[in-house]
Write a protein that holds these residues in place. Sequence first.
Motif, PDB file in Angstrom:
ATOM      1  N   UNK A  26       0.731  -1.259  -0.023  1.00 25.34           N
ATOM      2  CA  UNK A  26       0.029  -0.034   0.166  1.00 25.34           C
ATOM      3  C   UNK A  26       0.660   1.091  -0.078  1.00 25.34           C
ATOM      4  N   UNK A  27       2.031   1.192   0.490  1.00 24.70           N
ATOM      5  CA  UNK A  27       2.916   2.365   0.487  1.00 24.70           C
ATOM      6  C   UNK A  27       3.470   2.487  -0.896  1.00 24.70           C
ATOM      7  N   UNK A  28       3.227   2.005  -1.923  1.00 30.55           N
ATOM      8  CA  UNK A  28       3.428   2.457  -3.405  1.00 30.55           C
ATOM      9  C   UNK A  28       2.452   2.219  -4.099  1.00 30.55           C
ATOM     10  N   UNK A  31       2.287   2.400  -8.006  1.00 27.57           N
ATOM     11  CA  UNK A  31       2.709   1.261  -8.627  1.00 27.57           C
ATOM     12  C   UNK A  31       1.913   0.015  -8.689  1.00 27.57           C
ATOM     13  N   UNK A  32       0.414   0.126  -7.897  1.00 27.63           N
ATOM     14  CA  UNK A  32      -0.311  -1.046  -7.913  1.00 27.63           C
ATOM     15  C   UNK A  32      -0.718  -1.667  -9.054  1.00 27.63           C
ATOM     16  N   UNK A  34       0.934  -1.814 -12.124  1.00 27.03           N
ATOM     17  CA  UNK A  34       2.017  -2.312 -12.566  1.00 27.03           C
ATOM     18  C   UNK A  34       2.598  -3.636 -11.768  1.00 27.03           C
ATOM     19  N   UNK A  35       2.284  -3.527 -10.584  1.00 19.54           N
ATOM     20  CA  UNK A  35       2.685  -4.954  -9.643  1.00 19.54           C
ATOM     21  C   UNK A  35       1.509  -5.787  -9.818  1.00 19.54           C
ATOM     22  N   UNK A  36       0.351  -5.533  -9.883  1.00 18.89           N
ATOM     23  CA  UNK A  36      -0.559  -6.478 -10.079  1.00 18.89           C
ATOM     24  C   UNK A  36      -0.298  -7.306 -11.405  1.00 18.89           C
ATOM     25  N   UNK A  37       0.031  -6.704 -12.521  1.00 20.74           N
ATOM     26  CA  UNK A  37       0.179  -7.252 -13.687  1.00 20.74           C
ATOM     27  C   UNK A  37       1.429  -8.240 -13.611  1.00 20.74           C
ATOM     28  N   UNK A  92      -3.772  -5.870  -3.894  1.00 23.19           N
ATOM     29  CA  UNK A  92      -3.275  -4.953  -5.024  1.00 23.19           C
ATOM     30  C   UNK A  92      -4.716  -4.317  -5.542  1.00 23.19           C
ATOM     31  N   UNK A  93      -5.365  -4.675  -5.406  1.00 26.50           N
ATOM     32  CA  UNK A  93      -6.686  -4.160  -5.877  1.00 26.50           C
ATOM     33  C   UNK A  93      -7.468  -3.092  -4.937  1.00 26.50           C
TER      34      UNK A  93
END
Length: 333
Positions: A26-28, A31-32, A34-37, A92-93
């Motif tokens: 949650x601190x980034x 980039x949520x 991008x990280x999810x993909x 991440x969602x």
Amino acid sequence: MPCEGCMKRDNESTDATMEFLLLGFSEVFCLRVFLFLIFLIIHLVTLAGNMMIFIAVFMEQSRPPMLFFLCQLSIIELCYTLVIVPKALLGLMVTNGITISFIGCAAQMYLFVGLGGAECFLLAAMSYDRYIAICQPLHYTVVMSEGLCLRLSIACCLGGFAVALGLTASVFHLPFCQSHHINHFFCDVPAVLHLACTHSYTPELPLLAACVLLLLLPFLLILTSYVCIAAVLLRITSSLRRGKAFSTCFSHLTITLLHYGCASFMYIRPKSSYSPARDKMVSLVYTNITPLLYPLIYSLRNKEIRGVLRKMLRRKTTAQLNWGTNRAVTAVN
């Protein structure tokens, strides 16, 4: 000694109703997506790779012991990623982390430690297989019988989950402080221990005992096997034979170093050295990257796996050709 403000286990806050908040990444926030993909692609490739090895070995009628153990390793990795990654993707969602119940957190920790422990024992069993194959090749088929492989497989799972049960019970028996935010993307042991309302090192003793049983003991067995293997390889005069013997151990050695390297860094250290940001990055490698590398390492380096995969592809190609031929004949008639 319990700290002030510990979470009381009364009628208002029981184990069944208590919840933790997995902060994840949650601190980034930026980039949520991008990280999810990235996580999703790695997860799908990992599932496909391990499933491919499992199906290929399962369809093989004559399974040598190493293939049998590889099949079990693929099953463990499949379950391993399914325990951790879907919850991390869901986290991440959302914006501020995702909640997980007390029982759900305990179940996730139990499965994670149990599967990881079973993998540690399985790597030790695979090192014993390599020891017999290189040091006692004439007795290999007799010693590594189907019955022994099955017993070793069952013992690895029972041992891993038995230790995991004791560790999980001891961790969740502790009192937790009012702040029940877990700065992690899953219920890892150090992250949950960090919330315990105690200033002593007593809660770390079960983790230390689990590390001895799941990490140190299997590692010593693996080390002993490879010391014996090295002694035999040094006596082989032919460099070709020596290289061929070593190549059969390369995949197992690589996976062992990856698994034990990350696990040792994560769990063999005091609670005072806990760093959420660093631990999340190492756990990211441990739970996502290494399961992705395992099928690649074995597919590229293991001759038996390559042979089985080639057979599976030939069967698929033959089936497609037969289907195309039958369809053409049907159309003509």
